[in-house]
Motif scaffolding. Structure first.
Motif, mmCIF file in Angstrom:
data_model
loop_
_atom_site.group_PDB
_atom_site.id
_atom_site.type_symbol
_atom_site.label_atom_id
_atom_site.label_comp_id
_atom_site.label_asym_id
_atom_site.label_seq_id
_atom_site.Cartn_x
_atom_site.Cartn_y
_atom_site.Cartn_z
ATOM 1 N N ALA A 1 16.986 4.565 46.874
ATOM 2 C CA ALA A 1 16.012 3.516 47.160
ATOM 3 C C ALA A 1 16.193 2.973 48.577
ATOM 4 C CB ALA A 1 16.143 2.391 46.136
ATOM 5 N N CYS A 2 17.436 2.722 48.967
ATOM 6 C CA CYS A 2 17.711 2.240 50.328
ATOM 7 C C CYS A 2 17.331 3.295 51.360
ATOM 8 C CB CYS A 2 19.184 1.875 50.476
ATOM 9 S SG CYS A 2 19.668 0.413 49.550
ATOM 10 N N SER A 3 17.596 4.548 51.034
ATOM 11 C CA SER A 3 17.266 5.632 51.953
ATOM 12 C C SER A 3 15.760 5.755 52.139
ATOM 13 C CB SER A 3 17.850 6.947 51.437
ATOM 14 O OG SER A 3 17.641 7.993 52.338
ATOM 15 N N ILE A 4 14.996 5.579 51.051
ATOM 16 C CA ILE A 4 13.537 5.627 51.140
ATOM 17 C C ILE A 4 13.038 4.562 52.110
ATOM 18 C CG2 ILE A 4 11.409 5.181 49.857
ATOM 19 C CD1 ILE A 4 12.775 6.453 47.413
ATOM 20 N N TYR B 1 2.464 7.369 41.096
ATOM 21 C CA TYR B 1 1.691 7.726 39.909
ATOM 22 C C TYR B 1 0.720 8.879 40.169
ATOM 23 C CZ TYR B 1 3.474 3.576 37.559
ATOM 24 O OH TYR B 1 4.306 2.643 36.978
ATOM 25 N N LEU B 2 0.174 8.959 41.389
ATOM 26 C CA LEU B 2 -0.854 9.953 41.670
ATOM 27 C C LEU B 2 -0.311 11.261 42.246
ATOM 28 C CD1 LEU B 2 -3.782 7.773 43.078
ATOM 29 C CD2 LEU B 2 -3.326 8.489 40.726
ATOM 30 N N LEU B 3 0.750 11.210 43.032
ATOM 31 C CA LEU B 3 1.239 12.418 43.694
ATOM 32 C C LEU B 3 2.623 12.840 43.201
ATOM 33 C CD1 LEU B 3 0.127 11.803 47.410
ATOM 34 C CD2 LEU B 3 -1.097 13.000 45.601
ATOM 35 N N VAL B 4 3.567 11.901 43.212
ATOM 36 C CA VAL B 4 4.954 12.248 42.873
ATOM 37 C C VAL B 4 5.062 12.713 41.437
ATOM 38 C CG1 VAL B 4 7.327 11.396 42.776
ATOM 39 C CG2 VAL B 4 5.803 10.603 44.586
ATOM 40 N N SER B 5 4.257 12.153 40.537
ATOM 41 C CA SER B 5 4.325 12.541 39.125
ATOM 42 C C SER B 5 4.002 14.016 38.932
ATOM 43 C CB SER B 5 3.358 11.686 38.299
ATOM 44 O OG SER B 5 2.020 11.850 38.754
ATOM 45 N N VAL B 6 3.211 14.602 39.839
ATOM 46 C CA VAL B 6 2.909 16.027 39.770
ATOM 47 C C VAL B 6 3.999 16.840 40.457
ATOM 48 C CG1 VAL B 6 1.266 17.821 40.433
ATOM 49 C CG2 VAL B 6 0.430 15.585 39.692
ATOM 50 N N LEU B 7 4.399 16.416 41.640
ATOM 51 C CA LEU B 7 5.357 17.184 42.428
ATOM 52 C C LEU B 7 6.740 17.232 41.784
ATOM 53 C CD1 LEU B 7 4.389 15.972 46.017
ATOM 54 C CD2 LEU B 7 3.971 18.232 45.031
ATOM 55 N N TYR C 1 4.843 8.468 51.427
ATOM 56 C CA TYR C 1 5.704 8.242 50.269
ATOM 57 C C TYR C 1 5.350 9.128 49.081
ATOM 58 C CZ TYR C 1 7.865 4.280 52.570
ATOM 59 O OH TYR C 1 8.566 3.503 53.449
ATOM 60 N N GLY C 2 4.173 9.774 49.139
ATOM 61 C CA GLY C 2 3.782 10.614 48.020
ATOM 62 C C GLY C 2 3.939 12.096 48.243
ATOM 63 N N TYR D 1 5.399 13.644 51.526
ATOM 64 C CA TYR D 1 6.067 14.013 52.765
ATOM 65 C C TYR D 1 7.505 14.384 52.470
ATOM 66 C CZ TYR D 1 3.782 13.957 57.310
ATOM 67 O OH TYR D 1 3.073 14.318 58.431
ATOM 68 N N GLN D 2 7.964 15.423 53.128
ATOM 69 C CA GLN D 2 9.247 16.021 52.814
ATOM 70 C C GLN D 2 10.414 15.036 52.757
ATOM 71 O OE1 GLN D 2 9.849 19.045 51.762
ATOM 72 N NE2 GLN D 2 12.076 18.860 51.729
ATOM 73 N N PRO D 3 10.638 14.161 53.756
ATOM 74 C CA PRO D 3 11.819 13.286 53.702
ATOM 75 C C PRO D 3 11.898 12.441 52.441
ATOM 76 C CG PRO D 3 10.872 13.247 55.898
ATOM 77 C CD PRO D 3 9.904 13.985 55.031
ATOM 78 N N HIS D 4 10.758 11.947 51.959
ATOM 79 C CA HIS D 4 10.780 11.110 50.763
ATOM 80 C C HIS D 4 10.808 11.937 49.485
ATOM 81 C CE1 HIS D 4 9.153 7.670 53.360
ATOM 82 N NE2 HIS D 4 10.333 7.315 52.915
ATOM 83 N N VAL D 5 9.957 12.948 49.416
ATOM 84 C CA VAL D 5 9.908 13.764 48.198
ATOM 85 C C VAL D 5 11.245 14.461 47.969
ATOM 86 C CG1 VAL D 5 8.746 15.683 47.039
ATOM 87 C CG2 VAL D 5 7.414 14.053 48.381
ATOM 88 N N GLN D 6 11.915 14.825 49.031
ATOM 89 C CA GLN D 6 13.238 15.440 48.909
ATOM 90 C C GLN D 6 14.218 14.490 48.224
ATOM 91 O OE1 GLN D 6 14.344 17.257 52.596
ATOM 92 N NE2 GLN D 6 16.422 17.719 51.942
#
Length: 600
Positions: free
Chosen positions: A52-55, A95-101, A252-253, A255-260
């Motif tokens: 969370a802090c890293s995000i 809810y819209l992007l991360v839930s799929v990825l 946040y939905g 992009y590589q740094p966050h999704v990683q």
């Protein structure tokens, strides 16, 4: 700007921040034998708090630490709308992007584009755009704060750049993602502590919070919302909501740094908690940063050091305040420098780790030479990649001094690329009729168009809006007036069409670029027969809201073993309705989407 002597305690604090970050990287490099998954995804068992802090601190760069107080000093608290908008769109992106990825258990987020559109070209186009964008962006982020640090430390910019760049590169390369997120936690604490100290001292010198706010209000710095509808206006509420909101939604939905970081968590429930916690921490950090800016302004509203010639740019105001008001406390200047160091290192380490992941997964892993390596060879390759990008970033930072207005260039680079790259994920998950030709041409159109607008805006030399007024009428008796500069206000001129399009507000770049990408993708897909093939899109690549109406229910696991491995992962949060032929998954109950409500 005048300088002062750094004390022993200051050096201990400043150098200690670098040393501790380095130790964290060394610890994670030695604690266990690392595989590629450990380096790039933290072994998929990282903890919620450091993630969370890293995000938060991934984009809470040193430019923001120095730039936000300067923005408030010159233009007021409108920039706070950026923090509010981000906190709204971060959970929406979840809810819209991360839930799929998250269910696909990928390493590079751009793998999704190949799976969904069956196009290696699109995947590599997005990967190249990401690599170029973030190499340049991180170079700028590394260089810009070093100018202020030179004033405080008296150390040349090149030495400062090399010190931060080498430190960040080493601990990222050897420690991997776990080293990055744990150093981000340490750096978040340093940043927060430094900003609270500055704000507290500023409010104390201004006579208290109430007096400081009265002074800021008197000079027009508390006007938060502006409901003017004008996409060419630098800042207004609608532009923040559409432009900055869409940018945060994409970053946040998808992009590589966050999704990683999301992929590094054990379950989707942990991912939900991390994002909601990062929303809280983001609002807290931005609020403290705004408070520091208001406190500093209240001290100099009637005796502006910029008008006095003590500083040359408004983004130097925070460093100037530390020099004048906190230098007498041993270690406080060191803490301020450590705060800036932390902003640089958090952005640098996150980017280097993500660049290594994208390069390895989207490019190198397709080569027979690299794919046939054992675990140790692949891990060493990822370390070398992180080190290579560190060297490139340091070199670009040295070149940044010739790039002109670096902050505007930095924001323009993110805006021009983030919108189209985010929009292609939206078309993939919510528009089954979009095919690979539509996605490729739409993404190229968005990238080329918005980059052209950004370049032309610099060539036109469009001036910023005139800063809100300050004065030197209330300077105390004995103030040195010998350096007072005569300032002439430049009023932004009006441009006629078609040149006017190039004066679009930089905040609107992501929204316009994303909208253009979506429209072109749809039109090209309709022309090339995308609608007739929409029913063949695999349900796993669509958002759950569409899965009952669109897409094929069968994933060809036997034909693609790698895809099978991905889809057989621990979904822990995929609430899609599966058909009998689909890979079994654990359904996500509605209660699991309520943040922080229960144990994992």
């Amino acid at each position: 700007m005048e300088s002062t002597q750094f004390g022993v305690v200051d050096y201990i604090v400043a150098v200690g921040a670098l040393f501790i970050s380095l130790l964290i990287g060394i610890y994670h490099a030695m604690v266990k034998k690392q595989t590629n998954e450990d380096l790039l995804l933290g072994g998929r068992n990282t903890s919620v708090l450091p993630v969370a802090c890293s995000i938060v601190v991934t984009y809470f760069s040193a430019i923001a630490i120095l730039g936000y107080p300067g923005e408030i000093y010159s233009h007021g608290v409108q920039i706070f709308q950026a923090g509010i908008t981000a906190s709204i769109f971060m959970p929406i992106a979840m809810y819209l992007l991360v839930s799929v990825l998250y269910q696909l258990r990928l390493t590079s987020v751009y793998e999704y584009l190949e799976l969904r559109f069956e196009s290696v070209a699109l995947r590599r186009l997005a990967g190249v755009a990401f690599i170029i964008q973030f190499c340049v962006l991180t170079g700028v982020m590394l260089f810009a704060p070093s100018i202020a640090l030179e004033t405080i430390l008296g150390v040349p910019v090149l030495v400062s750049v090399a010190g931060m760049g080498i430190c960040g590169t080493i601990y990222t390369a050897i420690g991997g993602l776990k080293a990055v997120v744990w150093t981000d936690l340490f750096q978040f604490v340093l940043i927060f502590t430094g900003l609270v100290s500055i704000a507290a001292r500023g409010f104390y010198k201004a006579g208290g919070i109430s007096e400081a706010l009265k002074t800021a209000d008197k000079h027009g710095r508390l006007d938060l919302f502006d409901w003017t509808i004008d996409p060419f206006m630098r800042h207004n509420t609608l532009n923040f909501f559409l432009g900055y909101g869409f940018k945060m939604f994409c970053l946040y939905g998808a992009y590589q740094p966050h999704v990683q970081r999301y992929y590094s968590l054990p379950s989707f429930r942990d991912c939900v908690r991390a994002i909601w916690l990062s929303v809280i921490l983001n609002l807290l950090a931005i609020s403290v940063l705004i408070a520091a800016g208001l406190a500093i302004f209240a001290n100099y509203a009637g005796c502006d050091p910029k008008l006095l010639g003590k500083i040359t740019r408004s983004d130097q105001i925070l460093a100037y305040f530390v020099l004048k008001e906190l230098a007498f406390i041993p270690g406080m200047m060191g803490l301020c420098v450590a705060c800036v160091f932390s902003g640089v290192l958090s952005s640098l380490s996150s980017t280097l780790n993500s660049l290594a992941a994208v390069t390895w997964k989207d490019f190198f892993s397709h080569s027979r030479i690299f794919n046939s390596m054992d675990d140790r060879g692949q891990a060493n390759t990822s370390k070398i990649l992180a080190g290579f990008y560190g060297i490139i970033t340091i070199a670009l930072a040295f070149m940044a001094q010739h790039m002109g207005p670096v902050l505007q260039a930095c924001i323009t680079a993110v805006g021009a690329v983030s919108g189209p790259l985010g929009a292609v994920f939206i078309t993939g998950m919510f528009m089954p009729c979009v095919n690979k030709w539509g996605a490729i041409i739409g993404t190229l159109t968005g990238l080329v168009s918005m980059t052209s607008v950004g370049v032309m805006s610099f060539q036109l030399g469009k001036p910023f809006v005139v800063p809100l007024p300050t004065s030197i009428d209330e300077c105390p008796f004995g103030t040195d007036m010998s350096t007072v500069k005569n300032s002439s206000l430049i009023v932004a001129g009006e441009f006629e069409w078609p040149e006017k399009i190039f004066t679009l507000s930089y905040i609107m770049y992501p929204f316009v670029g994303g909208l253009l990408t979506i429209i072109v993708s749809l039109l090209v897909s309709i022309i090339t027969g995308g609608c007739s093939k929409a029913k063949f899109v695999k349900k796993e690549y669509l958002h759950p809201l569409l899965r009952s109406h669109f897409g094929s229910s069968k994933v060809d696991l036997d034909e693609n073993p790698n895809k099978a491995d991905n889809l057989r992962g621990d979904f822990c949060g995929v609430y899609a309705k599966k058909s009998k032929e689909s890979t079994p998954a654990h359904p996500l109950n509605a209660s699991e989407l309520i943040p922080l409500s229960s144990g994992s």
